[in-house]
Design an enzyme around this catalytic site. Sequence first.
Site, PDB file in Angstrom:
ATOM      1  N   ASN A 152      11.005   4.992  -2.431  1.00 55.93           N
ATOM      2  CA  ASN A 152      10.528   3.713  -1.905  1.00 55.93           C
ATOM      3  C   ASN A 152      11.614   3.000  -1.108  1.00 55.93           C
ATOM      4  O   ASN A 152      12.802   3.118  -1.400  1.00 55.93           O
ATOM      5  CB  ASN A 152      10.022   2.834  -3.042  1.00 55.93           C
ATOM      6  CG  ASN A 152       8.799   3.436  -3.701  1.00 55.93           C
ATOM      7  OD1 ASN A 152       8.168   4.320  -3.126  1.00 55.93           O
ATOM      8  ND2 ASN A 152       8.475   2.970  -4.896  1.00 55.93           N
ATOM      9  N   PRO A 205       0.823  -1.216   0.000  1.00 58.25           N
ATOM     10  CA  PRO A 205       0.000   0.000   0.000  1.00 58.25           C
ATOM     11  C   PRO A 205       0.855   1.263   0.000  1.00 58.25           C
ATOM     12  O   PRO A 205       1.978   1.254   0.509  1.00 58.25           O
ATOM     13  CB  PRO A 205      -0.804  -0.110   1.300  1.00 58.25           C
ATOM     14  CG  PRO A 205      -0.087  -1.100   2.158  1.00 58.25           C
ATOM     15  CD  PRO A 205       0.681  -2.002   1.239  1.00 58.25           C
ATOM     16  N   ASP A 206       0.343   2.347  -0.596  1.00 56.10           N
ATOM     17  CA  ASP A 206       1.052   3.628  -0.508  1.00 56.10           C
ATOM     18  C   ASP A 206       0.624   4.334   0.783  1.00 56.10           C
ATOM     19  O   ASP A 206      -0.036   3.725   1.633  1.00 56.10           O
ATOM     20  CB  ASP A 206       0.817   4.480  -1.766  1.00 56.10           C
ATOM     21  CG  ASP A 206      -0.629   4.913  -1.939  1.00 56.10           C
ATOM     22  OD1 ASP A 206      -1.460   4.651  -1.048  1.00 56.10           O
ATOM     23  OD2 ASP A 206      -0.949   5.528  -2.977  1.00 56.10           O
ATOM     24  N   PHE A 207       1.027   5.568   0.980  1.00 58.70           N
ATOM     25  CA  PHE A 207       0.656   6.308   2.192  1.00 58.70           C
ATOM     26  C   PHE A 207      -0.731   6.927   2.062  1.00 58.70           C
ATOM     27  O   PHE A 207      -1.581   6.803   2.919  1.00 58.70           O
ATOM     28  CB  PHE A 207       1.630   7.466   2.432  1.00 58.70           C
ATOM     29  CG  PHE A 207       2.878   7.088   3.181  1.00 58.70           C
ATOM     30  CD1 PHE A 207       3.060   5.820   3.705  1.00 58.70           C
ATOM     31  CD2 PHE A 207       3.886   8.037   3.379  1.00 58.70           C
ATOM     32  CE1 PHE A 207       4.210   5.491   4.390  1.00 58.70           C
ATOM     33  CE2 PHE A 207       5.041   7.716   4.071  1.00 58.70           C
ATOM     34  CZ  PHE A 207       5.211   6.444   4.569  1.00 58.70           C
ATOM     35  N   ARG A 208      -0.920   7.669   0.938  1.00 60.04           N
ATOM     36  CA  ARG A 208      -2.000   8.656   0.920  1.00 60.04           C
ATOM     37  C   ARG A 208      -3.215   8.334   0.078  1.00 60.04           C
ATOM     38  O   ARG A 208      -4.161   9.111   0.064  1.00 60.04           O
ATOM     39  CB  ARG A 208      -1.425  10.018   0.499  1.00 60.04           C
ATOM     40  CG  ARG A 208      -0.464  10.572   1.544  1.00 60.04           C
ATOM     41  CD  ARG A 208       0.193  11.869   1.143  1.00 60.04           C
ATOM     42  NE  ARG A 208       1.164  12.286   2.157  1.00 60.04           N
ATOM     43  CZ  ARG A 208       2.404  11.849   2.241  1.00 60.04           C
ATOM     44  NH1 ARG A 208       2.853  10.962   1.379  1.00 60.04           N
ATOM     45  NH2 ARG A 208       3.207  12.264   3.195  1.00 60.04           N
ATOM     46  N   HIS A 241      15.242   7.697   0.600  1.00 54.83           N
ATOM     47  CA  HIS A 241      14.734   7.506   1.962  1.00 54.83           C
ATOM     48  C   HIS A 241      15.270   6.230   2.588  1.00 54.83           C
ATOM     49  O   HIS A 241      14.666   5.678   3.511  1.00 54.83           O
ATOM     50  CB  HIS A 241      13.204   7.532   1.964  1.00 54.83           C
ATOM     51  CG  HIS A 241      12.642   8.875   1.582  1.00 54.83           C
ATOM     52  ND1 HIS A 241      11.337   9.074   1.199  1.00 54.83           N
ATOM     53  CD2 HIS A 241      13.238  10.099   1.529  1.00 54.83           C
ATOM     54  CE1 HIS A 241      11.149  10.371   0.922  1.00 54.83           C
ATOM     55  NE2 HIS A 241      12.282  11.011   1.105  1.00 54.83           N
ATOM     56  N   ASP A 295      11.191  -0.345  -0.507  1.00 57.96           N
ATOM     57  CA  ASP A 295      10.867  -1.760  -0.702  1.00 57.96           C
ATOM     58  C   ASP A 295      11.931  -2.535  -1.467  1.00 57.96           C
ATOM     59  O   ASP A 295      11.812  -3.749  -1.646  1.00 57.96           O
ATOM     60  CB  ASP A 295       9.500  -1.890  -1.393  1.00 57.96           C
ATOM     61  CG  ASP A 295       9.423  -1.122  -2.711  1.00 57.96           C
ATOM     62  OD1 ASP A 295      10.447  -1.033  -3.424  1.00 57.96           O
ATOM     63  OD2 ASP A 295       8.335  -0.609  -3.036  1.00 57.96           O
TER      64      ASP A 295
HETATM   65  P1  CNA Z   1       2.051   8.791  -1.395  1.00 59.29           P
HETATM   66  O1  CNA Z   1       2.058  10.116  -0.769  1.00 59.29           O
HETATM   67  O2  CNA Z   1       1.247   7.701  -0.765  1.00 59.29           O
HETATM   68  O3  CNA Z   1       1.549   9.015  -2.894  1.00 59.29           O
HETATM   69  C1  CNA Z   1       1.336   7.955  -3.792  1.00 59.29           C
HETATM   70  C2  CNA Z   1       0.890   8.545  -5.131  1.00 59.29           C
HETATM   71  O4  CNA Z   1       0.828   7.510  -6.074  1.00 59.29           O
HETATM   72  C3  CNA Z   1      -0.488   9.192  -5.076  1.00 59.29           C
HETATM   73  O5  CNA Z   1      -0.470  10.401  -5.794  1.00 59.29           O
HETATM   74  C4  CNA Z   1      -1.386   8.142  -5.757  1.00 59.29           C
HETATM   75  O6  CNA Z   1      -2.475   8.721  -6.429  1.00 59.29           O
HETATM   76  C5  CNA Z   1      -0.432   7.520  -6.707  1.00 59.29           C
HETATM   77  N1  CNA Z   1      -0.710   6.126  -7.041  1.00 59.29           N
HETATM   78  C6  CNA Z   1      -1.105   5.116  -6.230  1.00 59.29           C
HETATM   79  N2  CNA Z   1      -1.192   3.969  -6.909  1.00 59.29           N
HETATM   80  C7  CNA Z   1      -0.866   4.256  -8.198  1.00 59.29           C
HETATM   81  C8  CNA Z   1      -0.777   3.503  -9.388  1.00 59.29           C
HETATM   82  N3  CNA Z   1      -1.023   2.181  -9.424  1.00 59.29           N
HETATM   83  N4  CNA Z   1      -0.415   4.134 -10.517  1.00 59.29           N
HETATM   84  C9  CNA Z   1      -0.147   5.460 -10.534  1.00 59.29           C
HETATM   85  N5  CNA Z   1      -0.226   6.228  -9.444  1.00 59.29           N
HETATM   86  C10 CNA Z   1      -0.561   5.639  -8.287  1.00 59.29           C
HETATM   87  O7  CNA Z   1       3.513   8.206  -1.578  1.00 59.29           O
HETATM   88  P2  CNA Z   1       4.860   8.990  -1.931  1.00 59.29           P
HETATM   89  O8  CNA Z   1       5.814   7.967  -2.398  1.00 59.29           O
HETATM   90  O9  CNA Z   1       4.615  10.180  -2.766  1.00 59.29           O
HETATM   91  O10 CNA Z   1       5.291   9.508  -0.489  1.00 59.29           O
HETATM   92  C11 CNA Z   1       6.565   9.434  -0.089  1.00 59.29           C
HETATM   93  C12 CNA Z   1       6.765   8.431   1.058  1.00 59.29           C
HETATM   94  C13 CNA Z   1       5.953   7.184   0.912  1.00 59.29           C
HETATM   95  C14 CNA Z   1       8.165   7.962   1.032  1.00 59.29           C
HETATM   96  O11 CNA Z   1       8.840   8.404   2.157  1.00 59.29           O
HETATM   97  C15 CNA Z   1       8.142   6.422   0.994  1.00 59.29           C
HETATM   98  O12 CNA Z   1       9.144   5.855   1.770  1.00 59.29           O
HETATM   99  C16 CNA Z   1       6.817   6.068   1.506  1.00 59.29           C
HETATM  100  N6  CNA Z   1       6.259   4.754   1.159  1.00 59.29           N
HETATM  101  C17 CNA Z   1       6.981   3.832   0.467  1.00 59.29           C
HETATM  102  C18 CNA Z   1       6.439   2.605   0.162  1.00 59.29           C
HETATM  103  C19 CNA Z   1       7.274   1.607  -0.612  1.00 59.29           C
HETATM  104  O13 CNA Z   1       8.475   1.545  -0.422  1.00 59.29           O
HETATM  105  N7  CNA Z   1       6.655   0.839  -1.503  1.00 59.29           N
HETATM  106  C20 CNA Z   1       5.133   2.291   0.546  1.00 59.29           C
HETATM  107  C21 CNA Z   1       4.404   3.257   1.269  1.00 59.29           C
HETATM  108  C22 CNA Z   1       4.983   4.487   1.573  1.00 59.29           C
END
Ligand code: CNA
Length: 278
Positions: free
Chosen positions: A119, A45-48, A138, A121
């Site tokens: 990321n 999952p993402d954050f937001r 990060h 991951d």
């Molecule tokens: P965020 O703030 O959660 O934003 C994610 C963005 O991606 C949003 O604008 C969504 O609309 C968009 N999105 C989600 N799914 C898709 C998709 N399938 N295709 C296209 N767009 C999509 O996350 P950010 O990365 O901007 O925030 C930064 C943080 C999140 C960093 O410090 C990371 O370490 C942290 N994070 C990382 C992971 C990981 O490593 N996979 C997971 C969750 C959070």
Amino acid sequence: GRKERTSKVLDGLDAPALARYITSGKCKNITLMLGAGVSTSAGIPDFRSPETGLYANLARLNLPYPEAVFEINFFRRNPTPFYTLAQELYPGKFRPTITHSFIKLLANKSLLHTCFTQNIDTLERRAGIPAQKIIEAHGSFAKQRCIRCKIEFDDDSMKEHVLLGKVPKCETCGGYVKPDIVFFGEDLPPEFINAIPRLADSDLLIVLGTSLTVRPFASLAGMVEKDCPRVLINLERVGDFGSRSNDVILLGKCDEVVRDLAKALGWEEELERAWEET
Ligand code: CNA
């Protein structure tokens, strides 16, 4: 050095125009900026994102506010919420996405200059993108240390703790152990700071799957030269995309947009093959 460009570098603001530019011979250095949206299709999952994002699902951890789970000062007092989450997010369980394989393809074709990622991951490395091209802004779960005495903690023992959702403690001083991921309130790694000047060499910037809300990372998007084409591939419009004459906005899921782009480039089969091999 400084490059001279006309203000209109692209002959259109869509995937085919982008493909023509990438294969023109004028586009030698592609810089990428990645966020959590690149890995959501891998099951992380993402954050937001509303409903599916981590922040929307943290109620069970009893946090004062969602971001606290990644704040260093909160972690010092209460590391349990972080380790509850780490158990779910721990690398090893997830397979790189087709978007990661597209980046690998750019590297194979000597087009990838630098892949800046937020990321943690490690899916970039697992997709086979060369390590020297990746800047993990990060940090990552690759190493861990005591937050008090900074002594490194054993990898296998860390893995055991995380998989059980237990908080690891330093064998020397008893302090809490934290993976080398950058929490809110911590400095970004020197590798990130040192790589910032590379932005100026970009012939193309592609920003994928990020809300561009976390600074200083988000500010990289403004550091390419004014006429360097910038592409946003995301579910929603973010940052100041659209403010420059060579900005391309491709809204949609990363994997779908990347497949369209690969098709326009004639790389479709190569991409599927690269992905199958990961
Ligand atoms: P965020 O703030 O959660 O934003 C994610 C963005 O991606 C949003 O604008 C969504 O609309 C968009 N999105 C989600 N799914 C898709 C998709 N399938 N295709 C296209 N767009 C999509 O996350 P950010 O990365 O901007 O925030 C930064 C943080 C999140 C960093 O410090 C990371 O370490 C942290 N994070 C990382 C992971 C990981 O490593 N996979 C997971 C969750 C959070």
